[in-house]
Design a protein around this motif. Sequence first.
Motif, PDB file in Angstrom:
ATOM      1  N   ASN A 174       0.855  -1.192   0.000  1.00 16.45           N
ATOM      2  CA  ASN A 174       0.000   0.000   0.000  1.00 16.45           C
ATOM      3  C   ASN A 174       0.891   1.242   0.000  1.00 16.45           C
ATOM      4  O   ASN A 174       1.266   1.748   1.063  1.00 16.45           O
ATOM      5  CB  ASN A 174      -0.926  -0.019   1.220  1.00 16.45           C
ATOM      6  CG  ASN A 174      -2.059   0.971   1.078  1.00 16.45           C
ATOM      7  OD1 ASN A 174      -1.970   1.907   0.295  1.00 16.45           O
ATOM      8  ND2 ASN A 174      -3.109   0.753   1.848  1.00 16.45           N
ATOM      9  N   PRO A 175       1.213   1.765  -1.178  1.00 12.35           N
ATOM     10  CA  PRO A 175       2.133   2.896  -1.273  1.00 12.35           C
ATOM     11  C   PRO A 175       1.631   4.152  -0.552  1.00 12.35           C
ATOM     12  O   PRO A 175       2.400   4.867   0.079  1.00 12.35           O
ATOM     13  CB  PRO A 175       2.252   3.151  -2.769  1.00 12.35           C
ATOM     14  CG  PRO A 175       1.726   1.949  -3.436  1.00 12.35           C
ATOM     15  CD  PRO A 175       0.810   1.280  -2.480  1.00 12.35           C
ATOM     16  N   SER A 176       0.336   4.409  -0.607  1.00 12.37           N
ATOM     17  CA  SER A 176      -0.216   5.617   0.026  1.00 12.37           C
ATOM     18  C   SER A 176      -0.017   5.588   1.534  1.00 12.37           C
ATOM     19  O   SER A 176       0.447   6.553   2.140  1.00 12.37           O
ATOM     20  CB  SER A 176      -1.704   5.765  -0.292  1.00 12.37           C
ATOM     21  OG  SER A 176      -1.901   5.884  -1.674  1.00 12.37           O
ATOM     22  N   VAL A 177      -0.382   4.481   2.155  1.00 10.12           N
ATOM     23  CA  VAL A 177      -0.230   4.353   3.610  1.00 10.12           C
ATOM     24  C   VAL A 177       1.239   4.433   3.990  1.00 10.12           C
ATOM     25  O   VAL A 177       1.604   5.070   4.989  1.00 10.12           O
ATOM     26  CB  VAL A 177      -0.878   3.039   4.113  1.00 10.12           C
ATOM     27  CG1 VAL A 177      -0.554   2.795   5.577  1.00 10.12           C
ATOM     28  CG2 VAL A 177      -2.375   3.069   3.895  1.00 10.12           C
ATOM     29  N   TYR A 178       2.102   3.793   3.205  1.00 13.26           N
ATOM     30  CA  TYR A 178       3.539   3.830   3.481  1.00 13.26           C
ATOM     31  C   TYR A 178       4.057   5.276   3.465  1.00 13.26           C
ATOM     32  O   TYR A 178       4.761   5.697   4.380  1.00 13.26           O
ATOM     33  CB  TYR A 178       4.304   2.985   2.455  1.00 13.26           C
ATOM     34  CG  TYR A 178       5.798   3.125   2.573  1.00 13.26           C
ATOM     35  CD1 TYR A 178       6.494   2.469   3.583  1.00 13.26           C
ATOM     36  CD2 TYR A 178       6.516   3.937   1.698  1.00 13.26           C
ATOM     37  CE1 TYR A 178       7.866   2.616   3.703  1.00 13.26           C
ATOM     38  CE2 TYR A 178       7.883   4.089   1.816  1.00 13.26           C
ATOM     39  CZ  TYR A 178       8.556   3.423   2.821  1.00 13.26           C
ATOM     40  OH  TYR A 178       9.902   3.581   2.948  1.00 13.26           O
ATOM     41  N   LEU A 179       3.682   6.034   2.437  1.00 16.21           N
ATOM     42  CA  LEU A 179       4.155   7.414   2.326  1.00 16.21           C
ATOM     43  C   LEU A 179       3.594   8.301   3.440  1.00 16.21           C
ATOM     44  O   LEU A 179       4.303   9.139   3.997  1.00 16.21           O
ATOM     45  CB  LEU A 179       3.802   7.982   0.952  1.00 16.21           C
ATOM     46  CG  LEU A 179       4.539   7.346  -0.218  1.00 16.21           C
ATOM     47  CD1 LEU A 179       4.002   7.876  -1.530  1.00 16.21           C
ATOM     48  CD2 LEU A 179       6.034   7.579  -0.108  1.00 16.21           C
ATOM     49  N   ILE A 180       2.337   8.109   3.781  1.00 11.41           N
ATOM     50  CA  ILE A 180       1.737   8.892   4.875  1.00 11.41           C
ATOM     51  C   ILE A 180       2.437   8.573   6.188  1.00 11.41           C
ATOM     52  O   ILE A 180       2.752   9.461   6.973  1.00 11.41           O
ATOM     53  CB  ILE A 180       0.220   8.623   4.952  1.00 11.41           C
ATOM     54  CG1 ILE A 180      -0.476   9.222   3.733  1.00 11.41           C
ATOM     55  CG2 ILE A 180      -0.363   9.192   6.245  1.00 11.41           C
ATOM     56  CD1 ILE A 180      -1.934   8.842   3.591  1.00 11.41           C
TER      57      ILE A 180
END
Length: 105
Positions: free
Chosen positions: A12-18
């Motif tokens: 999950n790239p979005s969760v990782y970046l957040i």
Amino acid sequence: MSTKDKVLFALNPSVYLITKGAEKAVEKIQGMSESPVFELQIETARQELLSQMAQAQARVAQELAIATRINTAETVEIEEFYDTSGKGGLSATINEGAITSWRYR
């Protein structure tokens, strides 16, 4: 980037970046001292002073423009306006050899 980070990013790239952004923000806040707050206060005072100077320069430019129009006009009519509301005041300041007074409405 560790293997754990790679897996989290792949899932999950979005969760990782957040999550990484939040971690960096926390690290930055923890590393801050009182210095940035002091610097911001100094910058605020500097900007207020610049604003006051710009206002004073604008008033001077306005007065100069009026004086130029009066100087170049063939005829000049001066109208005086009086405040009939009865509101107003007078203030004076006396300092070592200098007296300053002004009128306000």
